[in-house]
Scaffold this motif. Structure first.
Motif, short mmCIF file in Angstrom:
data_model
loop_
_atom_site.label_atom_id
_atom_site.label_comp_id
_atom_site.label_asym_id
_atom_site.label_seq_id
_atom_site.Cartn_x
_atom_site.Cartn_y
_atom_site.Cartn_z
N LEU A 60 0.80 -1.38 -0.53
CA LEU A 60 0.25 -0.06 0.05
C LEU A 60 0.81 1.06 -0.10
CD1 LEU A 60 -2.82 -1.08 2.39
CD2 LEU A 60 -2.84 -0.93 0.28
N PHE A 61 2.08 1.18 0.07
CA PHE A 61 3.11 2.63 0.13
C PHE A 61 3.00 2.88 -1.43
CE2 PHE A 61 5.20 -0.20 3.29
CZ PHE A 61 5.18 0.80 4.85
N GLU A 62 3.17 3.88 -1.38
CA GLU A 62 3.03 4.97 -2.66
C GLU A 62 3.90 3.81 -3.42
OE1 GLU A 62 0.74 7.39 -1.21
OE2 GLU A 62 2.61 8.49 -2.87
N LEU A 79 -3.48 6.67 5.55
CA LEU A 79 -3.45 6.25 6.15
C LEU A 79 -3.33 4.66 5.65
CD1 LEU A 79 -4.20 4.88 9.55
CD2 LEU A 79 -6.52 5.02 8.19
N ILE A 80 -2.34 3.52 6.70
CA ILE A 80 -2.27 2.40 6.11
C ILE A 80 -2.14 1.14 7.24
CG2 ILE A 80 -1.05 3.02 3.84
CD1 ILE A 80 1.57 1.74 5.13
N LYS A 81 -3.35 0.01 7.11
CA LYS A 81 -3.07 -0.96 8.35
C LYS A 81 -2.61 -2.47 7.57
CE LYS A 81 -6.64 0.95 11.09
NZ LYS A 81 -8.00 1.12 11.49
N GLY A 82 -2.25 -3.41 8.76
CA GLY A 82 -1.84 -4.27 8.86
C GLY A 82 -0.28 -4.30 6.67
N GLU A 83 0.02 -3.72 6.84
CA GLU A 83 1.12 -3.78 6.19
C GLU A 83 2.35 -4.17 6.49
OE1 GLU A 83 0.89 -2.93 2.14
OE2 GLU A 83 2.84 -4.29 2.92
#
Ligand SMILES: *[C@@H]1O[C@H](CO)[C@@H](O)[C@H](O)[C@H]1NC(C)=O
Ligand SMILES: *[C@@H]1O[C@H](CO)[C@@H](O)[C@H](O)[C@H]1NC(C)=O
Ligand SMILES: *[C@@H]1O[C@H](CO)[C@@H](O)[C@H](O)[C@H]1NC(C)=O
Ligand SMILES: *[C@@H]1O[C@H](CO)[C@@H](O)[C@H](O)[C@H]1NC(C)=O
Ligand SMILES: *[C@@H]1O[C@H](CO)[C@@H](O)[C@H](O)[C@H]1NC(C)=O
Ligand SMILES: *[C@@H]1O[C@H](CO)[C@@H](O)[C@H](O)[C@H]1NC(C)=O
Ligand SMILES: *[C@@H]1O[C@H](CO)[C@@H](O)[C@H](O)[C@H]1NC(C)=O
Ligand SMILES: *[C@@H]1O[C@H](CO)[C@@H](O)[C@H](O)[C@H]1NC(C)=O
Ligand SMILES: *[C@@H]1O[C@H](CO)[C@@H](O)[C@H](O)[C@H]1NC(C)=O
Length: 559
Positions: free
Chosen positions: A320-322, A415-419
């Motif tokens: 999910l990073f850029e 916001l990112i979760k669980g990466e």
């Protein structure tokens, strides 16, 4: 005087509309544009030279970008099946169960048939619709294949990738041929005795043929979904047309795999030149919209690693990073009013469906439930002057309910979760591995096929100063990535305007922002359809179909 005239015209139009008089002169004034989409597979941010790299030249792609508009904040899904699903449906893939791991060969699923795709919408507006290259959205039954989902012609492969020369894919330990020419009436693999040419060139030849034979009384939709620069086998195969000339031309790149990657990019860039030239030769260019984009970031490390580069972004495909979701994109069209711009407004891959459908003459509200918004006025004029829309302020990056991976952007906050994936793995350009300086670069762009073609039809074309300014403006600058410390396996909040490379997690400082984004995400959780990923069915294996990957249920041919 003019006000009165305007008033008079306005009243006249209302009168005509109310009286159901067909306003023919208005209808005729606008012939729907030809739409050409070129989609690259696993192309990284730093793999096109218009983002600033002096390592691998992409002068044709760059000339499209500089003569058109550069979409600096174009978001996609982190992997191919979800990203292509979003493109064709205008919907976040969570609505169709398409958000999970990419389709495997022999996996019995696809986008639900109840969801209409872009080519179906365009076909209903009179377009000739053609897909060349990759599909990857399901083929277990005939009705899930592209020629049964709106494409008049399909020439390419059903699965995630093929080898560049053999046109096969190996999955579940089975190697099968995957290359075909389909029409709605006839789904048929090409004979293996067909000359096995380099995939990028085969697709280019087909695209040029479609353009050349196109009857101009009909608007054209042509999508070239390239294999390049995807790796072509699980054992990391990077195939070039001719390795000797690649080694010679790109000898300055010491990493031999990155050198091969450069060879794949060269063929891709030449393809963009050939397609653009064919459009011009056949008189289609003046009324065309040409889009070039990546489906997701490069797979810099791991399974099917291709030695692409997402530098300076953090992360890679699948994350999910850029680096995974902030994609390369540009548009060229003589219909764009103000060209030579970098667009900073956020765009999402779902936006293309309404944007293109509207330009094709469609009425957006007929598209049903979609997540995309019409971005044409920003592309055309740089203005958000569409009455009903305010531009895009938020993006749902994805929800993968199985991996418990979630991400969204609202304004400057992400916001990112669980990466769990902490790998950066980007190929970092070594300063001594560059191949050309800025003045040589400018010469390459000015002398590219695309630029020469555009110069012929456009009133004005770009000069050296504009190229260098636009190139500067389209670059992302960051703090050194080496300092990245945040672990996002739980949760991270980034200010992506100040920190586009996601080096610093600020979640502890902004609990209010977190709950705001969580609220936004929870709406999508409420409409999510569980992902439909399913075990591969051995009935699909190529040994049942003369060595070819085929629809294996409801299949009327080749059994
Ligand atoms: C292509 O096929 C040939 C002959 O079967 C084989 O030797 C070669 O390894 C194949 N190439 C790839 C990339 O799979
Ligand atoms: C594929 O075959 C190899 C050996 O030929 C074996 O080790 C491996 O487990 C097999 N993989 C699958 C998915 O069947
Ligand atoms: C193109 O299509 C129009 C309308 O269907 C037809 O009248 C015309 O003959 C076609 N032209 C060619 C060259 O096929
Ligand atoms: C571009 O937009 C401006 C301002 O709306 C207008 O004056 C100009 O005629 C437009 N140019 C073209 C080529 O449409
Ligand atoms: C991140 O944190 C999790 C749990 O605290 C841990 O299991 C994982 O190894 C960490 N990852 C990295 C790259 O440090
Ligand atoms: C870059 O190239 C220099 C000179 O050959 C070499 O010493 C250095 O290790 C390289 N750096 C990286 C990160 O590859
Ligand atoms: C760029 O490289 C060319 C060829 O090596 C050289 O002639 C030229 O002076 C260089 N330009 C700059 C600005 O360094
Ligand atoms: C322009 O490109 C052509 C071939 O595409 C090449 O022959 C010519 O030398 C180039 N000219 C310049 C000035 O780079
Ligand atoms: C969807 O998946 C979740 C777990 O991810 C599960 O709890 C739920 O029961 C599933 N819903 C349906 C309708 O299958």
């Amino acid at each position: 005087m003019t006000i009165n005239l305007h008033k008079f015209l306005f009243i006249l139009i209302i009168f005509l509309m109310n009286n159901h008089v067909k306003v023919d002169c208005f209808a005729k004034a606008k012939t729907p544009p030809n739409i050409i989409v070129m989609m690259a597979d696993d192309l990284g941010w730093n793999d096109v030279s218009f983002h600033g790299s002096n390592q691998i030249p992409t002068p044709n792609i760059d000339a499209l970008a500089y003569n058109g508009v550069i979409l600096k904040n174009h978001y996609v899904l982190p992997i191919c099946t979800p990203s292509r699903s979003a493109f064709f449906t205008g919907r976040y893939p969570i609505r169709d169960g398409m958000q999970g791991y990419p389709l495997k060969a022999g996996e019995p699923r696809g986008i639900p048939l109840s969801t209409k795709l872009l080519p179906q919408h365009l076909k209903s507006l009179g377009y000739s619709t053609n897909l060349v290259g990759k599909w990857h959205l399901g083929y277990y039954k005939d009705n899930f294949t592209p020629a049964r989902r709106g494409f008049d012609t399909f020439y390419g492969y059903y699965n995630g990738y093929i080898t560049y020369f053999n046109h096969t894919i190996t999955e579940s330990n089975r190697t099968g041929y995957d290359f075909r020419r389909d029409t709605p009436r006839k789904l048929e693999p090409l004979k293996k005795s067909d000359p096995l040419k380099y995939a990028t060139d085969v697709f280019t030849d087909e695209a040029v043929e479609i353009i050349t034979k196109h009857n101009k009384s009909q608007p054209l939709y042509l999508q070239i979904s390239h294999l390049a620069p995807h790796a072509s086998d699980a054992v990391e195969t990077l195939e070039t047309r001719d390795i000797n000339s690649v080694n010679k031309e790109f000898g300055y790149i010491r990493d031999s795999k990155r050198r091969k990657f450069a060879g794949m990019m060269k063929a891709l860039d030449e393809s963009v030149g050939s397609v653009t030239e064919a459009l011009s030769k056949n008189g289609l260019m003046k009324n065309s919209i040409i889009i070039f984009m990546a489906d997701n970031g490069a797979q810099t490390i791991g399974f099917l690693e291709n030695h692409g580069s997402n530098y300076p972004f953090r992360g890679l495909k699948f994350t999910l990073f850029e680096g995974g979701v902030h994609g390369v994109a540009c548009v060229y069209s003589p219909l764009i009013n103000k060209t030579g711009r970098v667009i900073n407004d956020m765009m999402h891959i779902t936006d293309w469906l309404p944007t293109l459908y509207k330009q094709a003459g469609g009425v957006i509200k007929n598209l049903g439930t979609i997540d995309g918004i019409n971005q044409w006025s920003i592309i055309k004029n740089g203005k958000r002057n569409d009455i009903t829309r305010q531009g895009r302020k938020s993006v749902l990056i994805n929800i993968d309910e199985k991996q418990q991976q979630v991400g969204a952007i609202r304004g400057k906050w992400k916001l990112i979760k669980g990466e769990k994936n902490a790998l950066d793995g980007y190929y970092r350009e070594n300063i001594s591995d560059v191949g050309f300086n800025d003045s040589e670069y400018v010469a390459k762009v000015l002398n590219s096929t695309v630029n020469l073609v555009i110069k012929k039809i456009a009133k004005s074309s770009i000069n050296e100063k504009q190229i260098l300014n636009l190139r500067q403006e389209s670059q992302i600058t960051c703090k050194p990535l080496d300092k990245v410390s945040s672990n996002c396996s739980n949760l991270c909040l980034f200010n992506i305007v100040n920190d586009p490379c996601e080096t610093t997690d600020v979640s502890a400082e902004y609990p209010g922002v977190i709950s705001n984004i969580e609220n936004y995400i929870s709406y999508y959780q409420s409409v999510l359809m569980n992902q439909t990923n399913a075990p591969v069915q051995p009935e699909s294996f190529p040994e049942h179909f003369h060595g070819v990957w085929m629809p294996w249920l409801d299949n009327n041919v080749w059994k």
